[in-house]
Design a protein around this motif. Sequence first.
Motif, PDB file in Angstrom:
ATOM      1  N   ARG A  27       0.855  -1.182   0.000  1.00  0.00           N
ATOM      2  CA  ARG A  27       0.000   0.000   0.000  1.00  0.00           C
ATOM      3  C   ARG A  27       0.894   1.236   0.000  1.00  0.00           C
ATOM      4  O   ARG A  27       2.024   1.193   0.498  1.00  0.00           O
ATOM      5  N   LEU A  28       0.372   2.319  -0.534  1.00  0.00           N
ATOM      6  CA  LEU A  28       1.148   3.546  -0.687  1.00  0.00           C
ATOM      7  C   LEU A  28       0.592   4.657   0.201  1.00  0.00           C
ATOM      8  O   LEU A  28      -0.626   4.794   0.350  1.00  0.00           O
ATOM      9  N   VAL A  55       6.094  11.442   9.133  1.00  0.00           N
ATOM     10  CA  VAL A  55       5.057  10.622   9.760  1.00  0.00           C
ATOM     11  C   VAL A  55       3.948  10.378   8.738  1.00  0.00           C
ATOM     12  O   VAL A  55       3.593  11.271   7.970  1.00  0.00           O
ATOM     13  N   ALA A  56       3.416   9.153   8.728  1.00  0.00           N
ATOM     14  CA  ALA A  56       2.332   8.821   7.797  1.00  0.00           C
ATOM     15  C   ALA A  56       1.231   8.068   8.521  1.00  0.00           C
ATOM     16  O   ALA A  56       1.506   7.185   9.336  1.00  0.00           O
ATOM     17  N   ARG A  57      -0.015   8.451   8.248  1.00  0.00           N
ATOM     18  CA  ARG A  57      -1.154   7.657   8.698  1.00  0.00           C
ATOM     19  C   ARG A  57      -1.231   6.431   7.818  1.00  0.00           C
ATOM     20  O   ARG A  57      -1.145   6.523   6.597  1.00  0.00           O
ATOM     21  N   VAL A 104      11.105   3.698   0.290  1.00  0.00           N
ATOM     22  CA  VAL A 104      10.851   4.841  -0.585  1.00  0.00           C
ATOM     23  C   VAL A 104      11.612   4.571  -1.880  1.00  0.00           C
ATOM     24  O   VAL A 104      12.280   3.544  -2.005  1.00  0.00           O
ATOM     25  N   SER A 105      11.529   5.468  -2.840  1.00  0.00           N
ATOM     26  CA  SER A 105      12.171   5.213  -4.125  1.00  0.00           C
ATOM     27  C   SER A 105      13.677   5.014  -4.007  1.00  0.00           C
ATOM     28  O   SER A 105      14.291   4.293  -4.802  1.00  0.00           O
ATOM     29  N   GLU A 124       6.692  14.031  -3.863  1.00  0.00           N
ATOM     30  CA  GLU A 124       5.694  13.289  -4.621  1.00  0.00           C
ATOM     31  C   GLU A 124       4.663  12.661  -3.691  1.00  0.00           C
ATOM     32  O   GLU A 124       4.932  12.417  -2.515  1.00  0.00           O
ATOM     33  N   LEU A 125       3.472  12.430  -4.238  1.00  0.00           N
ATOM     34  CA  LEU A 125       2.424  11.762  -3.477  1.00  0.00           C
ATOM     35  C   LEU A 125       2.719  10.271  -3.415  1.00  0.00           C
ATOM     36  O   LEU A 125       3.361   9.707  -4.301  1.00  0.00           O
TER      37      LEU A 125
END
Length: 200
Positions: free
Chosen positions: A56-57, A70-72, A86-87, A125-126
């Motif tokens: 999932r992204l 930080v990411a939900r 990440v890339s 980037e998203l």
Amino acid sequence: MAWAPDYVTTAELAAFLRITDSVDDVQLALAITAASRAVDEHCDRQFGKVDAPAQRLYTPVWRPERGRWVARIDDLMSTTGLTVSVSAGTVDLYTLEPANAAADARPWTQLAIDPDAANQPTGDELNELIVVAPWGWTTTPPPVRQAVLLQASRFLARRDSPFGVAGSPDLGSEMRLLARVDADVAVSLRGYRRMRGAVA
């Protein structure tokens, strides 16, 4: 367990309704599925689990007061097969949050990348955070199962009130069935609603 499954069986709903034959099994199954999805919608989450780790992204947010990205993330209760990248490559240092989620038998819903991690998001980037994980809940919480039994029984009762009105006007007990989950279902699920918002 599958992703977004039925949270109770027809046998369990039949026992809840004190039904002793199999005549209504098809209708019971339909009501269970409808009630399970109504619970998912009310809680803004589901209580199943993917069969295998899936990708999932996410789009991380820089939190200057914490000095980290930080990411939900979606609900996660197991780290088996978990990878974060990440890339530029694999993110080797991160923390799953809330810190006490596992001890409370609740899912992690946020991921914080350590500032010393080998690879960091760029913010250019998203959906640049790639997480592979066994998403979902390891078991369905008992209050969720109870809520599905209550809501499914309400859906079944609609066979006798197809226009959304129950009771008798002659006896003064007429009431309109509202387009939301049962009040007791809402009480059962109060602690399981996922509140969407900014990362902490």
